[in-house]
Write a protein that holds these residues in place. Structure first.
Motif, PDB file in Angstrom:
ATOM      1  N   LEU A 257      23.273  11.623  22.131  1.00  0.00           N
ATOM      2  CA  LEU A 257      24.058  12.334  21.118  1.00  0.00           C
ATOM      3  C   LEU A 257      23.373  13.562  20.511  1.00  0.00           C
ATOM      4  CD1 LEU A 257      25.784   9.359  19.265  1.00  0.00           C
ATOM      5  CD2 LEU A 257      26.836  11.042  20.785  1.00  0.00           C
ATOM      6  N   LEU A 262      29.075  19.204  22.394  1.00  0.00           N
ATOM      7  CA  LEU A 262      30.044  18.652  21.438  1.00  0.00           C
ATOM      8  C   LEU A 262      31.335  18.229  22.135  1.00  0.00           C
ATOM      9  CD1 LEU A 262      29.849  20.914  18.242  1.00  0.00           C
ATOM     10  CD2 LEU A 262      29.094  18.553  18.509  1.00  0.00           C
ATOM     11  N   ILE A 265      31.131  14.739  23.248  1.00  0.00           N
ATOM     12  CA  ILE A 265      31.257  13.786  22.144  1.00  0.00           C
ATOM     13  C   ILE A 265      32.723  13.601  21.768  1.00  0.00           C
ATOM     14  CG2 ILE A 265      30.699  13.357  19.717  1.00  0.00           C
ATOM     15  CD1 ILE A 265      28.062  14.841  20.176  1.00  0.00           C
ATOM     16  N   ILE A 269      35.039  10.061  22.076  1.00  0.00           N
ATOM     17  CA  ILE A 269      34.983   9.545  20.713  1.00  0.00           C
ATOM     18  C   ILE A 269      35.557   8.139  20.597  1.00  0.00           C
ATOM     19  CG2 ILE A 269      37.184  10.508  19.875  1.00  0.00           C
ATOM     20  CD1 ILE A 269      35.478  11.311  17.315  1.00  0.00           C
ATOM     21  N   GLU A 284      23.151   7.258  14.625  1.00  0.00           N
ATOM     22  CA  GLU A 284      23.976   8.004  15.572  1.00  0.00           C
ATOM     23  C   GLU A 284      25.056   8.804  14.849  1.00  0.00           C
ATOM     24  OE1 GLU A 284      22.897   4.057  17.662  1.00  0.00           O
ATOM     25  OE2 GLU A 284      23.381   4.757  15.636  1.00  0.00           O
ATOM     26  N   VAL A 288      25.697  13.019  14.718  1.00  0.00           N
ATOM     27  CA  VAL A 288      26.954  13.674  15.069  1.00  0.00           C
ATOM     28  C   VAL A 288      27.505  14.459  13.883  1.00  0.00           C
ATOM     29  CG1 VAL A 288      29.348  13.286  15.766  1.00  0.00           C
ATOM     30  CG2 VAL A 288      27.503  12.019  16.879  1.00  0.00           C
ATOM     31  N   ARG A 291      25.657  17.731  13.534  1.00  0.00           N
ATOM     32  CA  ARG A 291      26.027  18.710  14.559  1.00  0.00           C
ATOM     33  C   ARG A 291      27.420  19.290  14.291  1.00  0.00           C
ATOM     34  NH1 ARG A 291      25.077  16.925  20.560  1.00  0.00           N
ATOM     35  NH2 ARG A 291      25.415  19.167  20.771  1.00  0.00           N
TER      36      ARG A 291
END
Length: 524
Positions: A257, A262, A265, A269, A284, A288, A291
């Motif tokens: 991660l 992105l 991710i 999700i 975690e 996220v 970011r």
């Protein structure tokens, strides 16, 4: 009336625009289908060969180099078909341009294998001429050793080809002046054991590359996911380096991660949430959130705000219907996704074009979903397009289909719910897609790009949208474009096949949103 130097598309040939559409959408037809209709075997447009025959093959290569940059809407199969066609052509200048830019055109090993396979199968002969051998040698030998090690270990073979095959056929020789790349080539040809026995990595400064190869070699067969996670964190590995089974591990994703794109991710999700990755106060989730709140990250990702809205809404749902997948909501992640949605507008590029967005304001827009997304109403999707115009484009107009076109007062400082509310305050009228162009022509309003949004009502009155656009172009001397977005439609066609500056979009998602933005600039 707009002066000639205000008009758009000056100097851009229709053949080039058609090619760009194909590279962007994978088709040259007038309708882009978000769900179930993506073309898989759409042929390369005839204009591509015409451009090559006219001596403009090198211009095609320039387009391909631009499209290959990260963040550009791109249909990868179509891109590769065009690239192979130019490489197999008789235009020596164009072929030379392809091979000179091969590192940019095929930045990953997967793409290099696909290109070689396409050239091999694309016509008579093997394609292994001097230019191709030289370009492939350059692909391997001129890269930094650490970069090359990452590329070859992430994808060792594809399409029936391996790195050893390419090195043998291209007569690649380990470069004396690049010890790092030379070490990787020896690893490919002879294996790690031979390097252990014959190469002094401490003497030539390649120990870090050697350590990387030793750690990653055979990793795809590793069953100890704790070790996989440790190496992923140590070397900032990509999912492509890891065993497929390990990507079901929360610990492995926790190591990924901090550095995966992105977009990856957002795409994962649901899986990440269901495995408990985003539990409140988890490390975690904090990574996220950090970011998602970084303007620099968002600018680098080049994702449309709608992509973040899609991820936000599917995460907020707490479950996936008709499956056992469910999760606990992390309010901090919800907040970060919401902030990312608004910051993505700031990170987006201005097109510099004059927009007129006309929106179906009927009550069904608030009740209908959007094909290609979950948990988003058609009105919310239209409001996101409206906010992009209000926040980024000077002089843009947002109007509603009431008994006549009526201005919707959406401003740059508004939130999504405010824009949705403003759309809902208008009384509905007939969604006649000719009206925006007729109104703009009557009132002498300069518009480069008309966009119409509806759920599924695609209506033409006495004048069709295509005829109204033709009348507007003639009256205003502006080569304007029209995009019609039917959010809940699976199949409709309003754009004439011959007009490359008209586009229908059936459904809507992040990719379609990117295409809509790209269309404003002739898919540049």
């Amino acid at each position: 009336m707009a002066s000639e130097d205000e008009t758009n598309n000056v100097g851009v040939s229709s053949d080039l625009v058609t090619l760009r559409r194909y590279l962007c959408m994978g088709q040259e037809s007038g309708t882009y289908y978000v769900v179930n209709r993506e073309p898989k075997e759409a042929p390369v447009p005839e204009c591509t060969q015409k451009l090559i025959d006219d001596g403009k093959g090198a211009d095609i290569v320039k387009e391909l180099v631009r499209f290959a940059k990260p963040g550009h809407p791109l249909h990868k199969d179509s891109f590769m078909k065009v690239l192979v066609l130019v490489a197999r052509s008789k235009d020596t200048k164009a072929k030379k341009a392809v091979y000179n830019e091969l590192g940019k055109l095929c930045p990953t090993a997967t793409e290099l294998f696909q290109f070689v396979d396409g050239v091999e199968k694309g016509g008579e002969g093997t394609g292994w001429g001097r230019m191709q051998r030289k370009a492939i040698s350059k692909w391997y030998c001129e890269k930094d050793g650490q970069e090359l090690a990452r590329l070859v270990s992430g994808c060792k073979q594809r399409s029936g080809w391996s790195h050893r095959d390419l090195i043998r056929l291209a007569h690649v020789k380990p470069p004396a002046e690049n010890a790092g790349s030379a070490l990787v080539l020896k690893y490919i040809i002879r294996g790690l054991k031979v390097i252990d026995e014959s190469v002094d990595v401490t003497a030539d400064g390649t120990k870090a590359i050697y350590d990387f190869l030793k750690d990653v070699d055979g990793l795809k067969k590793e069953e100890d996911f704790q070790r996989v996670a440790g190496l992923a964190e140590k070397h900032k590995l990509c999912p492509e380096h890891l065993p497929t089974k390990s990507l079901k591990s929360r610990e492995v994703w926790g190591a990924l991660l901090p550095h995966v794109p992105l977009q990856s991710i957002l795409a994962n999700i649901v899986k990440l949430a269901a495995m408990g990755t985003f539990k409140p106060k988890s490390a975690e989730a904090e990574v996220v959130c950090r970011r998602l709140q970084s303007t620099e990250e968002l600018r680098g990702a080049r994702l449309h705000p709608f992509s973040f809205l899609m991820a936000l809404r599917v995460y907020r749902s707490k479950k996936v219907e008709k499956t056992k997948l469910h999760w606990e909501i992390n309010k901090e992640l919800m907040k970060a996704l919401t902030e990312a949605y608004y910051k993505a507008f700031e990170a987006a590029d201005k097109t510099g074009k004059r927009f007129l967005l006309a929106v179906d304001v009927s009550s069904s827009m608030a009740l209908s979903g959007v094909n290609g997304t979950r948990n988003i109403a058609a009105r919310e999707a239209a409001a996101t397009i409206a906010l992009m115009i209000a926040k980024k484009e000077e002089g843009g107009r947002v109007m509603g289909f009431t008994s006549e076109l009526t201005e919707i007062p959406i401003t740059a400082g508004m939130k999504l719910e405010d824009a949705v509310k403003k759309m809902g305050e208008l009384s509905m009228g007939q969604t006649d897609f000719a009206q925006p162009m007729l109104w703009a022509a009557k009132n002498k309003v300069a518009v480069d790009h008309f966009i119409m949004c509806t759920d599924c009502e695609t209506y033409n009155g006495d004048v069709s949208a295509a005829d109204a656009l033709a009348q507007y172009r003639e009256a205003m001397k502006i080569d304007a474009k029209v995009a019609i977005v039917a959010m809940t439609s699976n199949n409709f066609s309003m754009a004439p096949a011959g007009d490359i500056r008209m586009l229908d979009i059936a459904g809507f998602n992040g990719t379609a949103a990117g295409i809509l933005q790209s269309m404003a600039q002739d898919f540049q």
